[in-house]
Design an enzyme around this catalytic site. Structure first.
Site, PDB file in Angstrom:
ATOM      1  N   GLU A 159       0.810  -1.227   0.000  1.00  0.00           N
ATOM      2  CA  GLU A 159       0.000   0.000   0.000  1.00  0.00           C
ATOM      3  C   GLU A 159       0.837   1.269   0.000  1.00  0.00           C
ATOM      4  O   GLU A 159       0.631   2.172   0.819  1.00  0.00           O
ATOM      5  CB  GLU A 159      -0.986  -0.025   1.183  1.00  0.00           C
ATOM      6  CG  GLU A 159      -1.858  -1.285   1.171  1.00  0.00           C
ATOM      7  CD  GLU A 159      -2.960  -1.302   2.217  1.00  0.00           C
ATOM      8  OE1 GLU A 159      -2.938  -0.455   3.128  1.00  0.00           O
ATOM      9  OE2 GLU A 159      -3.851  -2.166   2.114  1.00  0.00           O
ATOM     10  N   GLU A 274      -5.110 -11.056  -1.461  1.00  0.00           N
ATOM     11  CA  GLU A 274      -5.949 -10.897  -0.256  1.00  0.00           C
ATOM     12  C   GLU A 274      -7.437 -10.948  -0.587  1.00  0.00           C
ATOM     13  O   GLU A 274      -8.235 -10.212  -0.011  1.00  0.00           O
ATOM     14  CB  GLU A 274      -5.628  -9.563   0.438  1.00  0.00           C
ATOM     15  CG  GLU A 274      -4.176  -9.380   0.783  1.00  0.00           C
ATOM     16  CD  GLU A 274      -3.877  -8.114   1.586  1.00  0.00           C
ATOM     17  OE1 GLU A 274      -4.817  -7.500   2.125  1.00  0.00           O
ATOM     18  OE2 GLU A 274      -2.696  -7.747   1.678  1.00  0.00           O
TER      19      GLU A 274
HETATM   20  C1  XIL Z   1      -5.683  -6.552   8.298  1.00  0.00           C
HETATM   21  C2  XIL Z   1      -5.940  -7.779   9.144  1.00  0.00           C
HETATM   22  O1  XIL Z   1      -6.754  -8.672   8.440  1.00  0.00           O
HETATM   23  C3  XIL Z   1      -6.600  -7.349  10.416  1.00  0.00           C
HETATM   24  O2  XIL Z   1      -6.800  -8.475  11.260  1.00  0.00           O
HETATM   25  C4  XIL Z   1      -5.746  -6.293  11.098  1.00  0.00           C
HETATM   26  O3  XIL Z   1      -6.374  -5.821  12.207  1.00  0.00           O
HETATM   27  C5  XIL Z   1      -5.480  -5.138  10.184  1.00  0.00           C
HETATM   28  O4  XIL Z   1      -4.914  -5.622   8.999  1.00  0.00           O
HETATM   29  N1  XIL Z   1      -4.709  -4.870   3.601  1.00  0.00           N
HETATM   30  C6  XIL Z   1      -3.605  -5.555   4.058  1.00  0.00           C
HETATM   31  C7  XIL Z   1      -3.718  -6.400   5.252  1.00  0.00           C
HETATM   32  O5  XIL Z   1      -2.565  -5.554   3.387  1.00  0.00           O
HETATM   33  O6  XIL Z   1      -2.521  -6.447   5.993  1.00  0.00           O
HETATM   34  C8  XIL Z   1      -4.854  -5.966   6.140  1.00  0.00           C
HETATM   35  O7  XIL Z   1      -4.989  -6.952   7.147  1.00  0.00           O
HETATM   36  C9  XIL Z   1      -6.131  -5.825   5.350  1.00  0.00           C
HETATM   37  C10 XIL Z   1      -5.973  -4.784   4.282  1.00  0.00           C
END
Ligand code: XIL
Length: 363
Positions: A159, A274
């Site tokens: 990100e 994801e």
């Molecule tokens: C999220 C996790 O799923 C949560 O449990 C945590 O509280 C915050 O992070 N994009 C990403 C991930 O790259 O690392 C994030 O994961 C979700 C959005």
């Protein structure tokens, strides 16, 4: 230095051996006699994993073992977990997940080495360029070398693009971009490559797939970063499309495919890292909702696959029992979210069937 040599692997595996759940023979993982050609273009299926649930929930561990060829810790490798303070590294949770993968012959990805979203407060005190470079590089070297040979693919930078970039070169402000500017990105990739030259290094990003100016800007901004890395010989191997899909947004098939062609032209691989489908605005009715969730994923995966078949497709969790979605996208009717391929009782939903069309699961 690699700390997961054969001895360490055996040791960790031994620590899990008490559980009958983990007794599957990794050699049983070889693809069954299906047509090799079709198998070869299919992505590897995987899921993000929570260490605490893995330790305490046998049904969850079983589902992962049965379905995944690849896993990634959902939070266990993030800075606040492994760097509670400047002088301490805590790998307990990540080691547990690595041991599970190792024991079952499941592949492992790493997430993530540089992300604004999870930085411990002690890093706020880093203000000079030299100190920033030292802390970032040393962190990456320590973490990547520890899992060298086990974690074969890393989300090095996650990100980097601001939510709504005003100009093409805009970067997400946080400790590394504030101190090192855009250089933090090549610094991170080079440090990861130095620590494990065999690892596949990924630039991971969200919100790349929809219709609208914001998403166009985000695609352009990510391409700009990738192009600069490639042109200056920085070891970047793949782009990760997070694919937190919103069932109520329109996928920009043309825009997404043009973006993917640019990535392919740079000889970069693509992963879906994801995937889940945010169902906050869908009707409550479970059958309708599950169908819409599956359709959303199919539309996206088909568009990607047509241009560049992803090497891996990971969902952000495997079961609705453990998902980040309700924390950020609660439904107004109070019903539980259903963003993932298995329901909260570990039963497969229509989304799992879609994934099976595009992937080789372990099932
Ligand atoms: C999220 C996790 O799923 C949560 O449990 C945590 O509280 C915050 O992070 N994009 C990403 C991930 O790259 O690392 C994030 O994961 C979700 C959005």
């Amino acid at each position: 230095m690699t700390q997961f040599g054969p001895t360490r692997r055996t040791m960790i595996a031994g620590a899990l051996a008490g559980s009958g759940l983990l007794a599957r023979d990794p050699s049983a993982r070889a693809a069954p006699g299906g047509p090799a050609r079709i198998e070869s273009v299919r992505a590897t299926y995987g899921a993000a994993v929570r260490g605490d649930a893995l330790a305490n929930d046998p049904a969850y561990a079983q589902a992962l073992a049965e379905r995944c060829r690849l896993i990634v810790p959902e939070g266990s490798l993030k800075w606040p977990v492994i760097r509670p303070n400047r002088d301490t590294f805590d790998f307990a949770d990540a080691d547990r997940i690595a041991a599970f993968a190792s024991r079952l012959g499941i592949g492992l990805r790493g997430h993530t080495l540089a992300w604004y979203g999870a930085m411990p407060a002690w890093t706020d005190a880093i203000t000079s360029r030299a100190e920033a470079e030292r802390v970032l590089t040393q962190h990456i070297e320590r973490v990547v070398s520890r899992y060298a040979g086990l974690i074969t693919s890393w989300d090095v930078v996650n990100e980097a693009v601001p939510d709504d970039p005003a100009a093409a070169g805009d970067l997400r402000p946080f400790v590394w971009s504030n101190t090192l500017g855009a250089d933090y990105i090549p610094i991170a990739f080079r440090a990861a490559a130095a620590a494990d030259p065999a690892a596949r290094l990924v630039l991971n990003e969200y919100d790349l797939e929809y219709v609208g100016a914001r998403f166009e800007s985000r695609r352009a901004a990510l391409l700009r970063i990738a192009r600069r890395l490639v042109e200056s010989g920085v070891p970047l191997h793949a782009i990760g499309l997070q694919a937190h899909l919103f069932a109520d947004r329109r996928i920009d098939r043309d825009g997404l495919q043009a973006f993917l062609r640019e990535i392919r032209a740079m000889n970069l691989d693509v992963l879906v890292t994801e995937l889940d489908v945010i169902d906050a605005s869908l009707p409550g009715d479970v059958e309708t909702r599950d169908r819409r969730v599956a359709e959303t994923a199919r539309t996206f995966l088909a568009a990607v696959h047509e241009v560049v078949p992803p090497s891996a497709i990971l969902t952000w969790g495997i079961s609705d029992r453990y998902t980040w979605v309700p924390t950020y996208f609660t439904r107004s009717d109070g019903l539980p979210n259903r963003p993932l391929p298995l329901d909260a009782s570990m039963r497969p939903k229509p989304l799992m069937a879609v994934l099976e069309d595009f992937t080789r699961s372990a099932a």
